[in-house]
Design a protein around this motif. Structure first.
Motif, mmCIF file in Angstrom:
data_model
loop_
_atom_site.group_PDB
_atom_site.id
_atom_site.type_symbol
_atom_site.label_atom_id
_atom_site.label_comp_id
_atom_site.label_asym_id
_atom_site.label_seq_id
_atom_site.Cartn_x
_atom_site.Cartn_y
_atom_site.Cartn_z
ATOM 1 N N GLY A 67 0.810 -1.209 0.000
ATOM 2 C CA GLY A 67 0.000 0.000 0.000
ATOM 3 C C GLY A 67 0.844 1.259 0.000
ATOM 4 N N ALA A 68 0.398 2.231 -0.765
ATOM 5 C CA ALA A 68 1.130 3.496 -0.843
ATOM 6 C C ALA A 68 1.172 4.184 0.514
ATOM 7 C CB ALA A 68 0.482 4.403 -1.887
ATOM 8 N N VAL A 71 3.940 2.620 2.635
ATOM 9 C CA VAL A 71 5.270 3.088 2.233
ATOM 10 C C VAL A 71 5.480 4.527 2.680
ATOM 11 C CG1 VAL A 71 6.786 3.541 0.271
ATOM 12 C CG2 VAL A 71 5.412 1.465 0.322
ATOM 13 N N ALA A 72 4.451 5.364 2.541
ATOM 14 C CA ALA A 72 4.566 6.756 2.982
ATOM 15 C C ALA A 72 4.810 6.832 4.486
ATOM 16 C CB ALA A 72 3.304 7.532 2.607
ATOM 17 N N CYS A 137 12.454 2.453 0.316
ATOM 18 C CA CYS A 137 11.104 2.888 -0.015
ATOM 19 C C CYS A 137 11.041 3.655 -1.336
ATOM 20 C CB CYS A 137 10.537 3.760 1.107
ATOM 21 S SG CYS A 137 10.190 2.830 2.610
ATOM 22 N N THR A 139 11.003 4.377 -5.338
ATOM 23 C CA THR A 139 10.481 3.663 -6.486
ATOM 24 C C THR A 139 11.654 3.051 -7.232
ATOM 25 O OG1 THR A 139 8.695 5.260 -6.647
ATOM 26 C CG2 THR A 139 9.093 3.869 -8.567
#
Length: 153
Positions: A67-68, A71-72, A137, A139
């Motif tokens: 999930g974004a 990661v955030a 984390c 990309t």
């Protein structure tokens, strides 16, 4: 949000260094003795973040869903931890700078120097673990992914 910059860590370190140095240089006689493993909590956090980094890195590399928001949150944790580590490393270095000259003369100072070394090493480990988590984390480039996923034919 940008990734942690070295100057941010340097500023945080200086913010920790100056008050710790002043407190231990001028008020050492009225301060309590430092517990030997006072900074060891930072080492526990460093290990947790390093493990989290390897988990996130593995999931990103294999293409499993992540999930974004998760990661955030990991990036926010890493950023806060690296700044905390830098602040505490500066503080422990300030303690060392004030106490090393006294260590040969004052028995309590010698014990506090050992505690400051443990704390400083733990703070440095936290910075390293946090920066590694932050790096994991990111990309990934195509070259960072599992090579088996990119085979055609």
């Amino acid at each position: 949000m940008h990734f942690t910059r070295p100057r941010e860590l340097l500023v945080a370190g200086l913010i920790g260094l100056v008050p710790a140095y002043v407190a231990f240089k001028f008020f050492y006689g009225s301060l309590p003795t430092l517990p030997r493993f006072a900074g060891a909590t930072l080492l526990v956090l460093a290990v947790i973040e390093a493990v989290l980094a390897f988990v996130i890195r593995g999931r990103i590399r294999t293409g499993r869903l992540l999930g974004a928001i998760a990661v955030a949150r990991a990036v926010a944790l890493a950023k806060a931890s690296s700044l905390l580590g830098a602040l505490m490393l500066g503080g422990w270095l300030g303690v060392l700078a004030a106490l090393v000259p006294r260590a040969a003369l004052v028995t309590a100072a010698a014990g506090d120097v050992r505690a400051a070394i443990i704390g400083g090493a733990s703070a440095a480990a936290l910075i390293a673990g946090a920066l590694w988590l932050e790096h994991c984390c990111r990309t990934p480039d195509n070259s960072d992914r599992d090579p088996d996923q990119h085979r055609t034919g």
